[in-house]
Each structure stands twice: as structure tokens, then as C-alpha cells.
Motif scaffolding. Sequence first.
Motif, PDB file in Angstrom:
ATOM      1  N   ASN A  52      26.166   0.178  29.398  1.00  0.00           N
ATOM      2  CA  ASN A  52      26.836   0.807  30.528  1.00  0.00           C
ATOM      3  C   ASN A  52      26.221   0.258  31.806  1.00  0.00           C
ATOM      4  O   ASN A  52      25.001   0.334  31.981  1.00  0.00           O
ATOM      5  N   ILE A  53      27.049  -0.285  32.675  1.00  0.00           N
ATOM      6  CA  ILE A  53      26.578  -0.865  33.929  1.00  0.00           C
ATOM      7  C   ILE A  53      27.035   0.021  35.073  1.00  0.00           C
ATOM      8  O   ILE A  53      28.227   0.254  35.256  1.00  0.00           O
ATOM      9  N   LEU A  54      26.060   0.513  35.845  1.00  0.00           N
ATOM     10  CA  LEU A  54      26.352   1.427  36.951  1.00  0.00           C
ATOM     11  C   LEU A  54      26.235   0.769  38.310  1.00  0.00           C
ATOM     12  O   LEU A  54      26.666   1.327  39.310  1.00  0.00           O
ATOM     13  N   GLY A  55      25.639  -0.411  38.372  1.00  0.00           N
ATOM     14  CA  GLY A  55      25.509  -1.128  39.630  1.00  0.00           C
ATOM     15  C   GLY A  55      25.104  -2.567  39.394  1.00  0.00           C
ATOM     16  O   GLY A  55      24.447  -2.875  38.401  1.00  0.00           O
ATOM     17  N   ILE A  56      25.546  -3.443  40.300  1.00  0.00           N
ATOM     18  CA  ILE A  56      25.180  -4.861  40.261  1.00  0.00           C
ATOM     19  C   ILE A  56      24.753  -5.243  41.675  1.00  0.00           C
ATOM     20  O   ILE A  56      25.428  -4.910  42.645  1.00  0.00           O
ATOM     21  N   VAL A  57      23.623  -5.937  41.774  1.00  0.00           N
ATOM     22  CA  VAL A  57      23.091  -6.355  43.064  1.00  0.00           C
ATOM     23  C   VAL A  57      22.980  -7.877  43.062  1.00  0.00           C
ATOM     24  O   VAL A  57      22.417  -8.464  42.138  1.00  0.00           O
ATOM     25  N   ASN A  58      23.537  -8.508  44.104  1.00  0.00           N
ATOM     26  CA  ASN A  58      23.424  -9.947  44.284  1.00  0.00           C
ATOM     27  C   ASN A  58      22.745 -10.168  45.622  1.00  0.00           C
ATOM     28  O   ASN A  58      23.364 -10.022  46.674  1.00  0.00           O
ATOM     29  N   GLY A  59      21.452 -10.474  45.575  1.00  0.00           N
ATOM     30  CA  GLY A  59      20.680 -10.627  46.803  1.00  0.00           C
ATOM     31  C   GLY A  59      19.858 -11.892  46.801  1.00  0.00           C
ATOM     32  O   GLY A  59      19.920 -12.703  45.879  1.00  0.00           O
ATOM     33  N   ALA A  60      19.060 -12.047  47.831  1.00  0.00           N
ATOM     34  CA  ALA A  60      18.238 -13.246  48.000  1.00  0.00           C
ATOM     35  C   ALA A  60      17.237 -13.436  46.862  1.00  0.00           C
ATOM     36  O   ALA A  60      16.875 -14.564  46.530  1.00  0.00           O
ATOM     37  N   SER A  61      16.791 -12.341  46.245  1.00  0.00           N
ATOM     38  CA  SER A  61      15.797 -12.459  45.173  1.00  0.00           C
ATOM     39  C   SER A  61      16.420 -12.513  43.781  1.00  0.00           C
ATOM     40  O   SER A  61      15.712 -12.507  42.792  1.00  0.00           O
ATOM     41  N   GLY A  62      17.755 -12.588  43.701  1.00  0.00           N
ATOM     42  CA  GLY A  62      18.397 -12.749  42.408  1.00  0.00           C
ATOM     43  C   GLY A  62      19.564 -11.799  42.198  1.00  0.00           C
ATOM     44  O   GLY A  62      19.958 -11.060  43.099  1.00  0.00           O
ATOM     45  N   VAL A  63      20.098 -11.850  40.982  1.00  0.00           N
ATOM     46  CA  VAL A  63      21.210 -10.992  40.588  1.00  0.00           C
ATOM     47  C   VAL A  63      20.686 -10.030  39.533  1.00  0.00           C
ATOM     48  O   VAL A  63      20.046 -10.443  38.558  1.00  0.00           O
ATOM     49  N   PHE A  64      20.977  -8.734  39.733  1.00  0.00           N
ATOM     50  CA  PHE A  64      20.454  -7.694  38.859  1.00  0.00           C
ATOM     51  C   PHE A  64      21.559  -6.710  38.497  1.00  0.00           C
ATOM     52  O   PHE A  64      22.435  -6.426  39.308  1.00  0.00           O
ATOM     53  N   ALA A  65      21.505  -6.180  37.288  1.00  0.00           N
ATOM     54  CA  ALA A  65      22.426  -5.139  36.844  1.00  0.00           C
ATOM     55  C   ALA A  65      21.603  -3.912  36.486  1.00  0.00           C
ATOM     56  O   ALA A  65      20.525  -4.017  35.884  1.00  0.00           O
ATOM     57  N   ILE A  66      22.124  -2.752  36.868  1.00  0.00           N
ATOM     58  CA  ILE A  66      21.455  -1.477  36.600  1.00  0.00           C
ATOM     59  C   ILE A  66      22.279  -0.755  35.552  1.00  0.00           C
ATOM     60  O   ILE A  66      23.473  -0.522  35.756  1.00  0.00           O
ATOM     61  N   GLY A  67      21.651  -0.442  34.406  1.00  0.00           N
ATOM     62  CA  GLY A  67      22.425   0.159  33.326  1.00  0.00           C
ATOM     63  C   GLY A  67      21.653   1.157  32.507  1.00  0.00           C
ATOM     64  O   GLY A  67      20.429   1.274  32.618  1.00  0.00           O
ATOM     65  N   GLY A  68      22.391   1.899  31.680  1.00  0.00           N
ATOM     66  CA  GLY A  68      21.760   2.856  30.784  1.00  0.00           C
ATOM     67  C   GLY A  68      22.718   3.919  30.301  1.00  0.00           C
ATOM     68  O   GLY A  68      23.926   3.855  30.553  1.00  0.00           O
ATOM     69  N   LEU A  69      22.152   4.919  29.638  1.00  0.00           N
ATOM     70  CA  LEU A  69      22.955   5.983  29.046  1.00  0.00           C
ATOM     71  C   LEU A  69      22.139   7.260  28.913  1.00  0.00           C
ATOM     72  O   LEU A  69      21.009   7.234  28.429  1.00  0.00           O
ATOM     73  N   ALA A  70      22.746   8.373  29.340  1.00  0.00           N
ATOM     74  CA  ALA A  70      22.220   9.712  29.060  1.00  0.00           C
ATOM     75  C   ALA A  70      23.318  10.434  28.299  1.00  0.00           C
ATOM     76  O   ALA A  70      24.373  10.732  28.848  1.00  0.00           O
ATOM     77  N   HIS A  71      23.092  10.657  27.009  1.00  0.00           N
ATOM     78  CA  HIS A  71      24.085  11.324  26.160  1.00  0.00           C
ATOM     79  C   HIS A  71      23.353  11.968  24.994  1.00  0.00           C
ATOM     80  O   HIS A  71      22.659  11.305  24.243  1.00  0.00           O
ATOM     81  N   MET A  72      23.538  13.280  24.857  1.00  0.00           N
ATOM     82  CA  MET A  72      22.871  14.061  23.813  1.00  0.00           C
ATOM     83  C   MET A  72      21.361  13.796  23.873  1.00  0.00           C
ATOM     84  O   MET A  72      20.748  14.050  24.873  1.00  0.00           O
ATOM     85  N   SER A  73      20.758  13.253  22.824  1.00  0.00           N
ATOM     86  CA  SER A  73      19.313  13.028  22.835  1.00  0.00           C
ATOM     87  C   SER A  73      18.926  11.655  23.376  1.00  0.00           C
ATOM     88  O   SER A  73      17.748  11.335  23.475  1.00  0.00           O
ATOM     89  N   THR A  74      19.903  10.840  23.749  1.00  0.00           N
ATOM     90  CA  THR A  74      19.634   9.507  24.295  1.00  0.00           C
ATOM     91  C   THR A  74      19.457   9.587  25.807  1.00  0.00           C
ATOM     92  O   THR A  74      20.275  10.193  26.499  1.00  0.00           O
TER      93      THR A  74
END
Length: 149
Positions: A52-74
Amino acid sequence: MALCTLLPCAHAADVTVPAFDGHLLGSDVGEWIGRLEYVARDGARQTILEENILGIVNGASGVFAIGGLAHMSTNRGAIYRIDRHDDGTLSASVMVTLAGAPSQVRTHLDGTADFLVFEGWLGERQHFRCYRLADAAVQPANTCTPPAR
């Protein structure tokens, strides 16, 4: 398995960011797990990451994706660095493992992002912490909107 593997998904993009002479598309489909894809100018697609990708950043220091999951015990999250290889393919590697799932991601034109991380329960209350991704580093911050209660 991602939902788009089972059902046809034309775009299914929640987040779209120009990068690497094309576009990165990120989707969040909850427990069915989204994905990060690259679409080249000629329309060719490459799945980079099933997450699951919630954000993508394209900046001077690189390209980054922010992801994860909160569901039940995860409850998991990570910041991924996206790199292009000599053959033109892209890959994702974990830059930082977060204490839990990210939410309320706000990306900024300067290549930074603010986001909350669900770090678990304190008694009967959910505990969130604010972080900022800047210059390829994740630091605690106070720039997030408090979570809805």
C-alpha cells in the motif's frame, strides 16, 4: 496478492508523481495490498513493489515511497528508496522501517513529506507520532494534523 492481480485495474492510482521520465503510480487497497508502478512515456508499465503506497516524494535527495498497512493485528510501515538501474528498470529498497503504519501523508513541492505513524495503543487510546521525511532522512516532527478521534 494484490487486488489488481485478480480484477482488471486500469489505473488504481491514489498517488501519481512524475519521476524517471515517466510517472510513478501508488495505490492503497487496504488488506488486499496495493502497489507501486512505473509508467514510461511509451505506456510500458513495471510493477516495482506490492505494498500500500500512501505517498511518493521526488526531491533533490532521491525518490521515495511511503507505504504500509494497519489492519487487525498487522501494523507495519516503511520508507522505500526507488532507484533506476542501467537497464532502465526500477527497484525499491527499504530505507527506513517505521514503528507502524503511516497515514495522513502530506507531500510538499520541496521534496519533503509529513506523516503520522500508528505506534499502537496506550491503554484504550491509539498512539500516533508525527514524522518528516527530508533529505533522505526520517525525523520526529510536529507538523502533522492530529488524527481524527
